[in-house]
Design a protein around this motif. Structure first.
Motif, PDB file in Angstrom:
ATOM      1  N   LEU A 117      57.098  34.231  18.241  1.00  0.00           N
ATOM      2  CA  LEU A 117      56.498  33.440  17.168  1.00  0.00           C
ATOM      3  C   LEU A 117      54.981  33.455  17.351  1.00  0.00           C
ATOM      4  O   LEU A 117      54.395  32.577  17.965  1.00  0.00           O
ATOM      5  N   ASP A 118      54.371  34.511  16.788  1.00  0.00           N
ATOM      6  CA  ASP A 118      52.926  34.673  16.955  1.00  0.00           C
ATOM      7  C   ASP A 118      52.189  33.749  15.976  1.00  0.00           C
ATOM      8  O   ASP A 118      52.562  33.636  14.819  1.00  0.00           O
ATOM      9  N   GLY A 119      51.158  33.084  16.503  1.00  0.00           N
ATOM     10  CA  GLY A 119      50.379  32.199  15.639  1.00  0.00           C
ATOM     11  C   GLY A 119      50.991  30.821  15.536  1.00  0.00           C
ATOM     12  O   GLY A 119      50.710  30.061  14.609  1.00  0.00           O
ATOM     13  N   ILE A 209      37.837  39.122  10.061  1.00  0.00           N
ATOM     14  CA  ILE A 209      37.342  38.945  11.437  1.00  0.00           C
ATOM     15  C   ILE A 209      36.918  37.487  11.591  1.00  0.00           C
ATOM     16  O   ILE A 209      36.521  36.854  10.607  1.00  0.00           O
ATOM     17  N   ASN A 210      37.063  36.931  12.786  1.00  0.00           N
ATOM     18  CA  ASN A 210      36.684  35.532  13.008  1.00  0.00           C
ATOM     19  C   ASN A 210      35.170  35.440  13.222  1.00  0.00           C
ATOM     20  O   ASN A 210      34.666  35.668  14.324  1.00  0.00           O
ATOM     21  N   GLU A 211      34.467  35.106  12.169  1.00  0.00           N
ATOM     22  CA  GLU A 211      32.990  35.119  12.220  1.00  0.00           C
ATOM     23  C   GLU A 211      32.442  34.029  13.134  1.00  0.00           C
ATOM     24  O   GLU A 211      31.275  34.039  13.504  1.00  0.00           O
ATOM     25  N   ARG A 239      38.495  37.565   4.405  1.00  0.00           N
ATOM     26  CA  ARG A 239      39.736  36.794   4.485  1.00  0.00           C
ATOM     27  C   ARG A 239      40.155  36.730   5.955  1.00  0.00           C
ATOM     28  O   ARG A 239      40.301  37.775   6.590  1.00  0.00           O
ATOM     29  N   TYR A 240      40.321  35.539   6.499  1.00  0.00           N
ATOM     30  CA  TYR A 240      40.759  35.420   7.893  1.00  0.00           C
ATOM     31  C   TYR A 240      41.649  34.199   8.021  1.00  0.00           C
ATOM     32  O   TYR A 240      41.214  33.074   7.814  1.00  0.00           O
ATOM     33  N   ILE A 241      42.936  34.448   8.346  1.00  0.00           N
ATOM     34  CA  ILE A 241      43.905  33.348   8.406  1.00  0.00           C
ATOM     35  C   ILE A 241      44.025  32.820   9.838  1.00  0.00           C
ATOM     36  O   ILE A 241      44.324  31.662  10.082  1.00  0.00           O
ATOM     37  N   SER A 243      46.180  34.176  11.919  1.00  0.00           N
ATOM     38  CA  SER A 243      47.562  34.458  12.299  1.00  0.00           C
ATOM     39  C   SER A 243      47.740  35.963  12.097  1.00  0.00           C
ATOM     40  O   SER A 243      47.720  36.442  10.960  1.00  0.00           O
ATOM     41  N   LEU A 244      47.891  36.691  13.221  1.00  0.00           N
ATOM     42  CA  LEU A 244      47.839  38.162  13.145  1.00  0.00           C
ATOM     43  C   LEU A 244      48.790  38.736  12.106  1.00  0.00           C
ATOM     44  O   LEU A 244      48.397  39.573  11.290  1.00  0.00           O
ATOM     45  N   VAL A 245      50.042  38.250  12.111  1.00  0.00           N
ATOM     46  CA  VAL A 245      51.040  38.835  11.203  1.00  0.00           C
ATOM     47  C   VAL A 245      50.627  38.623   9.757  1.00  0.00           C
ATOM     48  O   VAL A 245      50.721  39.523   8.914  1.00  0.00           O
ATOM     49  N   LEU A 259      39.645  43.014  12.422  1.00  0.00           N
ATOM     50  CA  LEU A 259      39.037  43.295  13.725  1.00  0.00           C
ATOM     51  C   LEU A 259      39.193  42.100  14.648  1.00  0.00           C
ATOM     52  O   LEU A 259      38.870  40.968  14.253  1.00  0.00           O
ATOM     53  N   TYR A 260      39.726  42.335  15.846  1.00  0.00           N
ATOM     54  CA  TYR A 260      39.584  41.364  16.913  1.00  0.00           C
ATOM     55  C   TYR A 260      38.967  42.126  18.096  1.00  0.00           C
ATOM     56  O   TYR A 260      39.680  42.606  18.984  1.00  0.00           O
ATOM     57  N   PRO A 261      37.658  42.314  18.058  1.00  0.00           N
ATOM     58  CA  PRO A 261      37.017  43.179  19.064  1.00  0.00           C
ATOM     59  C   PRO A 261      36.874  42.463  20.403  1.00  0.00           C
ATOM     60  O   PRO A 261      37.070  41.241  20.487  1.00  0.00           O
TER      61      PRO A 261
HETATM   62  P1  P6P Z   1      41.266  33.238  16.921  1.00  0.00           P
HETATM   63  C1  P6P Z   1      47.185  33.426  17.079  1.00  0.00           C
HETATM   64  O1  P6P Z   1      46.918  32.463  18.083  1.00  0.00           O
HETATM   65  C2  P6P Z   1      46.656  34.763  17.579  1.00  0.00           C
HETATM   66  O2  P6P Z   1      47.266  35.123  18.763  1.00  0.00           O
HETATM   67  C3  P6P Z   1      46.856  35.826  16.521  1.00  0.00           C
HETATM   68  O3  P6P Z   1      47.994  35.609  15.754  1.00  0.00           O
HETATM   69  C4  P6P Z   1      45.599  35.736  15.702  1.00  0.00           C
HETATM   70  O4  P6P Z   1      45.234  36.949  15.080  1.00  0.00           O
HETATM   71  C5  P6P Z   1      44.547  35.330  16.751  1.00  0.00           C
HETATM   72  O5  P6P Z   1      45.251  34.651  17.780  1.00  0.00           O
HETATM   73  C6  P6P Z   1      43.526  34.398  16.178  1.00  0.00           C
HETATM   74  O6  P6P Z   1      42.592  34.127  17.223  1.00  0.00           O
HETATM   75  O7  P6P Z   1      40.489  33.326  18.210  1.00  0.00           O
HETATM   76  O8  P6P Z   1      40.549  33.905  15.770  1.00  0.00           O
HETATM   77  O9  P6P Z   1      41.763  31.873  16.585  1.00  0.00           O
END
Ligand code: P6P
Length: 330
Positions: A117-119, A209-211, A239-241, A243-245, A259-261
């Motif tokens: 359960l990612d996110g 991307i998480n700015e 757009r950044y939620i 939650s990777l999925v 991007l999650y660099p």
């Molecule tokens: P941040 C959720 O916790 C997760 O593992 C991924 O699903 C998501 O892409 C990333 O972390 C989000 O991380 O640091 O932007 O909150």
């Protein structure tokens, strides 16, 4: 005669018939993962109610004590797969070490990695979350699977997929011959083919991307993000939620780049190679896109540890190639 609705079982059988060498073991594994997804979906969709119902029922409908949903999802994935006789070990984001198959069950030739359960931190605010999985053929000899079976490059994956628990629950997977998506019809409890042969647009318009990490980015990442935002002939939207999925699924359908660099404090980034980046990279390549850690194809990375992290840049070919060119230049 018009072909009726295609449920996952029918689709898997038709795919199996296309490959005379297929043994049907995949079909069983994917159907069991879909079964676990239905159970997890049911619990996720009433997560908000637990607090209300919690006063009256501290157990769920199966009489199980109410657990944290990611622990619950982990248990459901294990229970759906451990008895099939198709798997010799599993690895989960929730478990430090590999999960062995109980002696009472036969062992099979596959190993499965998953993030159950990612996110999950998004559950309380009703944001889409997901399950991610990947399937390898074992490479070790002997009765039980072992770590070596899990430290294979992503390009050895034989199947990858995810379930996104969102406005609807969708099951999206590849076995190396394209990507197909199924939407759960909860009224009949079936995943129905809704997105056949998914292809990611060559060019996207979404930057994900998480700015808030801007101050930790390397100058090259900062420059690339500025460059993308200023491409005249294409007005990108952000757009950044988180939650990777969910972020991945949106870009897979609409195109764009996620991007999650790595950054100054986390050079390896945050996302996990085995059960986040690799399955998503397998899917995106099958859909015509690309995935890199900034230097090499994600699927070519040789894992050293079960839970190792990797930078992940993934999405439409144009944007990811632009990123790579930009990095090379700078
Ligand atoms: P941040 C959720 O916790 C997760 O593992 C991924 O699903 C998501 O892409 C990333 O972390 C989000 O991380 O640091 O932007 O909150």
């Amino acid at each position: 005669m018009e072909k009726g609705v295609t449920n996952l079982s029918r689709f898997l059988l038709e795919e199996q018939r296309k490959h005379p060498e297929a043994t049907g073991e995949f079909t069983i594994l994917l159907e069991q993962i879909a079964f676990a997804a239905k159970i997890i979906s049911s619990e996720v969709n009433k997560a908000g109610l637990v607090n209300i119902l919690g006063k009256n029922e501290s157990t769920n409908v199966h009489g199980e004590e109410q657990q944290k949903l990611d622990v619950y999802a982990n248990r459901k994935m294990i229970e759906a797969l451990d008895h099939t006789g198709k798997v010799c070990a599993m690895a989960s984001e929730e478990e430090e070490d590999i999960i062995e198959i109980p002696d009472k069950y036969p062992k099979g030739k596959y190993v499965i990695v998953f993030d159950p359960l990612d996110g999950s931190s998004n559950i309380d605010v009703n944001i889409s979350i997901g399950t991610i999985f990947g399937i390898y053929k074992r490479i070790s000899e002997g009765f039980n699977g072992c770590r070596e079976d899990f430290l294979q490059e992503g390009n050895k994956l034989v199947a990858s997929g995810y379930v996104v628990y969102g406005s609807s629950t969708m099951f999206v997977y590849t076995t190396g011959v394209g990507v197909n998506g199924f939407t759960l019809d909860p009224s009949i409890g079936e995943f129905l083919l809704s997105h056949e042969n998914i292809r990611i647009p060559e060019h996207g318009k979404i930057l994900s991307i998480n700015e808030a990490n801007y101050h930790r980015w390397t100058p090259e990442i900062r420059d690339f993000v500025e460059y993308i935002k200023n491409i005249k002939e294409r007005k990108y939207t952000s757009r950044y939620i988180g939650s990777l999925v969910a972020d991945f699924h949106r870009n897979l359908l609409k195109g764009g780049i996620f991007l999650y660099p790595g950054d100054k404090s986390n050079p390896e980034g945050k996302l996990r190679l085995l059960y986040e980046a690799n399955p998503m990279a397998h899917i995106i390549e099958q859909a015509g896109g690309m995935a890199t850690d900034g230097h090499k194809n994600i699927l070519d990375i040789k894992p050293e540890k079960l839970h190792q992290k990797t930078p992940l840049i993934i999405g439409s070919r144009f944007e990811v190639e632009t990123y790579l060119k930009y990095m090379k230049k700078s």
